[in-house]
Design a protein around this motif. Structure first.
Motif, PDB file in Angstrom:
ATOM      1  N   MET A  25      -4.428   5.929 -13.309  1.00 19.60           N
ATOM      2  CA  MET A  25      -3.414   6.773 -13.934  1.00 19.60           C
ATOM      3  C   MET A  25      -2.737   6.043 -15.089  1.00 19.60           C
ATOM      4  O   MET A  25      -2.186   6.670 -15.990  1.00 19.60           O
ATOM      5  N   GLN A  54       4.164   5.857  -5.212  1.00 17.74           N
ATOM      6  CA  GLN A  54       4.317   5.979  -6.670  1.00 17.74           C
ATOM      7  C   GLN A  54       3.292   6.953  -7.252  1.00 17.74           C
ATOM      8  O   GLN A  54       3.594   7.721  -8.152  1.00 17.74           O
ATOM      9  N   ILE A  55       2.067   6.868  -6.689  1.00 17.74           N
ATOM     10  CA  ILE A  55       1.023   7.799  -7.147  1.00 17.74           C
ATOM     11  C   ILE A  55       1.464   9.234  -6.859  1.00 17.74           C
ATOM     12  O   ILE A  55       1.415  10.111  -7.728  1.00 17.74           O
ATOM     13  N   LEU A 114       3.780  -0.433  -9.261  1.00 17.33           N
ATOM     14  CA  LEU A 114       2.550  -0.147 -10.007  1.00 17.33           C
ATOM     15  C   LEU A 114       2.716  -0.423 -11.495  1.00 17.33           C
ATOM     16  O   LEU A 114       1.832  -0.992 -12.136  1.00 17.33           O
ATOM     17  N   GLY A 123      -4.690   2.670  -3.420  1.00 13.48           N
ATOM     18  CA  GLY A 123      -3.492   2.885  -4.222  1.00 13.48           C
ATOM     19  C   GLY A 123      -3.612   2.215  -5.573  1.00 13.48           C
ATOM     20  O   GLY A 123      -3.266   2.788  -6.610  1.00 13.48           O
ATOM     21  N   ILE A 136      -5.918   0.998   2.179  1.00 12.57           N
ATOM     22  CA  ILE A 136      -4.921   1.900   1.591  1.00 12.57           C
ATOM     23  C   ILE A 136      -4.323   1.312   0.310  1.00 12.57           C
ATOM     24  O   ILE A 136      -4.151   2.003  -0.688  1.00 12.57           O
ATOM     25  N   LEU A 137      -4.068   0.015   0.343  1.00 10.04           N
ATOM     26  CA  LEU A 137      -3.547  -0.636  -0.855  1.00 10.04           C
ATOM     27  C   LEU A 137      -4.600  -0.622  -1.960  1.00 10.04           C
ATOM     28  O   LEU A 137      -4.300  -0.374  -3.128  1.00 10.04           O
ATOM     29  N   LYS A 195       3.899   1.570  -1.015  1.00  9.12           N
ATOM     30  CA  LYS A 195       4.639   1.721  -2.269  1.00  9.12           C
ATOM     31  C   LYS A 195       3.738   2.300  -3.367  1.00  9.12           C
ATOM     32  O   LYS A 195       4.139   3.225  -4.075  1.00  9.12           O
ATOM     33  N   THR A 196       2.541   1.750  -3.508  1.00  6.64           N
ATOM     34  CA  THR A 196       1.668   2.254  -4.577  1.00  6.64           C
ATOM     35  C   THR A 196       1.291   3.712  -4.322  1.00  6.64           C
ATOM     36  O   THR A 196       1.313   4.533  -5.239  1.00  6.64           O
ATOM     37  N   GLN A 197       0.999   4.013  -3.050  1.00  4.51           N
ATOM     38  CA  GLN A 197       0.628   5.410  -2.752  1.00  4.51           C
ATOM     39  C   GLN A 197       1.812   6.337  -3.011  1.00  4.51           C
ATOM     40  O   GLN A 197       1.635   7.440  -3.531  1.00  4.51           O
ATOM     41  N   GLY A 201       0.835  -1.205   0.000  1.00  3.43           N
ATOM     42  CA  GLY A 201       0.000   0.000   0.000  1.00  3.43           C
ATOM     43  C   GLY A 201       0.863   1.245   0.000  1.00  3.43           C
ATOM     44  O   GLY A 201       0.647   2.181  -0.781  1.00  3.43           O
ATOM     45  N   ASP A 258      -7.203  -4.494   2.236  1.00  2.38           N
ATOM     46  CA  ASP A 258      -6.492  -3.392   2.878  1.00  2.38           C
ATOM     47  C   ASP A 258      -6.868  -2.107   2.160  1.00  2.38           C
ATOM     48  O   ASP A 258      -6.596  -1.943   0.967  1.00  2.38           O
TER      49      ASP A 258
END
Lengths: 463, 220
Positions: free
Chosen positions: B22, A259-260, B105, B15, B11-12, A255-257, A253, B9
């Protein structure tokens, strides 16, 4: 002495030596008696023979003496120099005291003054054993004697013949004992080598069917220890695996956030991503703390330090600590004490465990409460127990989940999606250590988690 | 491309949703096995991302139910367990790919594009039609080496059309590709973006089939 081999070697060698010495002493004594008996008989025989020869006048006294000595039976012992027979001496004295005749080897002075039987005398520093017989017919006294020194030498030779091989054999025996003991202890060496060659993860039991009976209890104890160590290691490994596993999701989570946040041009999206990162870091660090707590409870097995703890005071501390820490939840914690003056809520228990149990229970309630709600915390005490009740207005735990909710990493079907699934398992483990129990109850909008701690007296009686 | 993501989860999940949007995907998110089953029954997705451990079950259960009912939608498994045995179990249950947490990502996006592409029987990463080629990884089109930049929605529509050349896609087909559940559909979005695409790629690249929808025009 710390070596079985050396100990066995010393014991065996000492006992063997002692037996040998005892046997030598025994043989020495019996040989001495035997030599005495045989040589005495010889002296007696020689004397009587001389006496009878001269009585019959078949022979001159001087010839009789030589003949007697020449014909005397040989001593029963073989001698290296073979000179023993010549050591026999014979004298014939008239009863008046004049020397009638003597053998070649006999001294000129009288061997003895007595008239009949055995006597030991000393002439010119030489000790003699002399047998005397009186011949009344001729009026002479016949004396036959031999040197005691010779006798001693004879016995000495016998003993030497016994001891020399002993002394030669003893080192050989020592080597044999040493080797045999080593062979006897070989199974131990084999086991030791087997164990030394193992890697840290090889905790399988030693096959106790092939080991000697004497070592079996040790092997069994060792195997049981292996079992316990393997169990603890497995528990730790599965715990570590689970912990790593559970930390990977929040990491993903994060990491993806991140990256965003890095690639977006939209400041709203970026701010949102950053705020989620911050939230996630808080949650993850809480999870790490809980993992450490769990490990601490795990490690507390057998190491709990009991001291008097006022549960009411402890709950107050934890509540105010949580309220500032979890300010974002906007949950108010109200602490109520039931009749504290009459029955103080003091437990004789491990403070750390107690704190972990109550803190995680309370934290769990706060986490699951809707924003702005109240969490009530009631402490009551009786003679037999101290009860901490935590009431919250969250979704609670379904009856179906109740049994599983204290399992590690279990998240109930009403879970909020951000819990670690560890809180209640910490509570349960700590309560197990403290001898307490955890129950749940639903009443209206309130969900009640109740932790009962038996007071010290009861706990002692039951354990 | 329309995606369904199952992850508990929050938050994940957020994300993945924002990040994959995007990257040019339209993402619907669910947090439980029950919701995932319902979504798969109700809607068609180009690909599905499944987490394995969920409060009410396992993503593998969702996968095997899908495969049993003949659903061939490409599935990417996400999981924190990265032992080989788990990967094998996942792939053998009918998953098309497998990714361990934490992940990148771009890698998720690339793998999704790959499994979707293979699902369509294509090996090449670029989509081509006439003199236009579309690069899904960059969300951009090009003609004779000249890059034509596209907005996210233009890309989504063009990608949908180029993936099934010759097939007529209705307005609602295209809207499905553009919007997730929570998003409000604006009434003339498709027309607006088709218009923009025609001005960038040439008026005759996309043809309107009256009463039916849109398709790529075949050169005579």
């Amino acid at each position: 002495m710390n070596s079985i081999r050396i100990r066995l070697f010393a014991i065996l060698l000492a006992t063997t030596g002692a037996v040998w010495l005892f046997a030598a002493a025994w043989i020495y004594a019996s040989t001495q008696a035997e030599v005495e008996r045989v040589l005495d008989a010889r002296l007696m025989e020689a004397a009587r023979m001389v006496s009878s020869l001269i009585t019959d006048h078949r022979i001159e006294p001087s010839a009789a003496v030589d003949a007697a000595i020449a014909n005397a039976p040989p001593p029963p012992f073989k001698q290296a120099d073979g000179s023993y027979s010549r050591q026999l001496s014979c004298q014939i004295w008239s009863l008046q005291g004049s020397l009638v005749s003597r053998s070649e080897s006999a001294p000129a002075t009288s061997l003895a003054s007595h008239t009949d039987g055995f006597e030991e005398t000393e002439i010119d520093g030489e000790r003699w054993r002399v047998y005397a017989v009186v011949n009344p017919t001729l009026g002479v006294r016949v004396l036959v004697g031999d040197s005691l020194e010779i006798r001693d030498r004879l016995i000495g030779d016998v003993i030497k013949g016994l001891l020399v091989p002993g002394i030669v054999i003893l080192p050989v025996l020592a080597v044999l004992i040493w080797v045999s003991v080593g062979r006897g202890l070989a199974p131990l060496t084999r086991i030791a080598e087997g164990l030394a060659g193992r890697s840290a993860s090889e905790l399988h039991p030693i096959d106790d069917g092939t080991v000697p009976r004497e070592v079996r209890p040790v092997i069994r104890a060792l195997n049981s220890l292996f079992g316990r160590v393997a169990e603890a290691r497995d528990r730790e490994q599965s715990f570590t695996a689970y912990a790593a596993h559970e930390l990977k999701t929040p990491l993903a989570g994060l990491k993806t956030q991140a990256q965003i946040a890095l690639r977006t041009d939209d400041s709203t999206i970026q701010r949102e991503a950053l705020s989620r990162i911050s939230t996630s870091v808080d949650r993850t660090s809480r999870m790490v703390r809980q993992l450490i707590d769990l490990a601490a409870v795990d490690a507390s097995q057998g190491a709990a330090k009991d001291e008097p703890v006022d549960v009411a005071v402890l709950v107050g501390e934890i509540a105010s600590e949580l309220e500032t820490q979890l300010a974002a939840n906007e949950v108010h914690v109200a602490v109520e004490f039931a009749d504290r003056a009459r029955q103080p809520a003091v437990l004789e228990a491990d403070r750390i465990l107690l704190r972990l149990a109550i803190r995680n229970l309370l934290e769990n309630a706060v986490q699951h409460s809707p924003k702005g709600a109240e969490v009530r915390c009631r402490v009551s005490a009786s003679q037999s127990e101290v009860v901490v009740e935590i009431l919250d207005q969250g979704p609670g735990i379904t009856v179906a989940d109740e049994a599983r909710v204290t399992e590690r990493f279990f998240r109930g079907s009403t879970a909020s999606g951000h819990g670690s699934g560890l809180g209640l398992s910490i509570v349960q483990m700590a309560l197990d250590r403290l001898g307490g129990n955890l129950t749940f109850e639903r009443g209206g909008t309130w969900f009640v988690a109740r932790a009962c701690f038996p007071s010290d007296r009861l706990r002692r009686a039951s354990s | 491309m329309r995606l369904l993501v199952l992850e508990d989860d929050e938050i994940l999940l957020d994300g993945l949703k924002v990040g994959l949007q995007m990257c040019g995907f339209t993402v619907d998110a669910v947090t439980s096995v029950a919701d995932a089953d319902a979504a798969i029954e109700a809607d068609r997705f180009d690909a599905i991302i499944l987490d394995l451990m969920l409060p009410d079950g396992s993503g593998l259960d969702v996968l095997s139910r899908m495969r049993r009912s003949g659903d061939r939608t490409p599935v990417l498994l996400l999981t924190a367990k990265d032992e080989v045995a788990d990967k094998i179990a996942g792939l053998d249950s009918g998953a098309d790919d497998y990714l361990g947490k934490p992940f990148d990502l771009d890698e998720v996006a690339a793998r999704l594009r790959a499994i979707v592409r293979r699902g369509h029987g294509r090996a090449a990463g670029l989509l081509e039609w006439n003199d236009i080629s579309l690069d899904p990884a960059r969300m951009s089109a090009s003609r004779d080496g000249m890059t034509i930049s596209l907005s996210r929605r233009e890309f989504v529509i063009l990608q949908a059309l180029m993936e099934t050349p010759g097939v007529i896609l209705s307005r609602s087909n295209l809207e499905e590709k553009l919007y997730g559940w929570q998003e409000e559909i604006e009434s003339n979005t498709v027309e607006v973006h088709i218009h923009k695409l025609r001005s960038k790629l040439g008026a005759s690249f996309i043809e309107t089939v009256r009463g039916a929808g849109y398709r790529l025009r075949t050169l005579q």
